[in-house]
Scaffold this active site. Sequence first.
Site, PDB file in Angstrom:
ATOM      1  N   GLU A 132       0.811  -1.219   0.000  1.00  0.00           N
ATOM      2  CA  GLU A 132       0.000   0.000   0.000  1.00  0.00           C
ATOM      3  C   GLU A 132       0.844   1.269   0.000  1.00  0.00           C
ATOM      4  OE1 GLU A 132      -3.867   2.087   2.094  1.00  0.00           O
ATOM      5  OE2 GLU A 132      -3.035   0.277   2.996  1.00  0.00           O
ATOM      6  N   GLU A 231     -12.515   4.111   1.286  1.00  0.00           N
ATOM      7  CA  GLU A 231     -11.929   4.222   2.622  1.00  0.00           C
ATOM      8  C   GLU A 231     -12.013   5.672   3.079  1.00  0.00           C
ATOM      9  OE1 GLU A 231      -8.023   2.651   5.107  1.00  0.00           O
ATOM     10  OE2 GLU A 231      -7.795   3.133   2.981  1.00  0.00           O
TER      11      GLU A 231
END
Length: 250
Positions: A132, A231
């Site tokens: 990520e 998110e």
Amino acid sequence: MRQAFVWWSFAYGREPTEAEALLRTAADIGFDGVEMLPESLWRAAADAGLEVVTLTGHDLDVGFNDPANHAAVSQTVSNMIDAAAAGKVPYVIVFSGRRGEASDAAAVGHSAAGLTLLAEYARSRGVTLLLETLNSKIDHPGAQCDHSAWGLEVVKRVGSPNLRLLYDCYHMQIMEGDLMRTLKTNLEWIGHIHTGGVPGRRDLDDRQEVNWRAIAELLKRQKFAGWVGHEFIPRADPRAALEQAYGIFS
């Protein structure tokens, strides 16, 4: 594209009794999955018709950029790969860790070395690792994988289909912008995408600076086959925020 929402951000500040209702709400809207969901809620997600899409593999501050961490972090991630395989969760998220004494170039090599064997183990278990991208300006000071080029170089060096980049648009808008060109140029190396309004990681509305409709259209034109995970922390009603985000990308 399949769409998911990230559990922590939508459950943030809400009572545990709301959990199953939130899962059912997302499924009713049309969502296919949920990310980073506690295992205690996996059955409720399945009952609602949602797939658990990602697990967090380890502490994001201690990662693969330092060889001294490799043994311990690799064991932790291996355990999460096993848990993901047992639960039919397709992805496990991994991190670079905070910057240390090594240069960016050296840390790329350290990370690639640490992730090569793990990617092979993930392949043997039917799981894909996602490295990520994070911003180091606001949310994660010191994070080494804070630009897409760094993360992409690690993924390319490992050279396995079972390690891909998790391109977090929220984080990369803060660090470098140029989201659409980066996505179009590198989509073959990107396995997963996260959204979130900038600034503040809020709703995908007109109170933030990213043109999410343009990004959604680009991904459709490029035939992106992965997941888009939302998110962000909704300002108000989570259902309204989920509906809006889903509508943009559906």
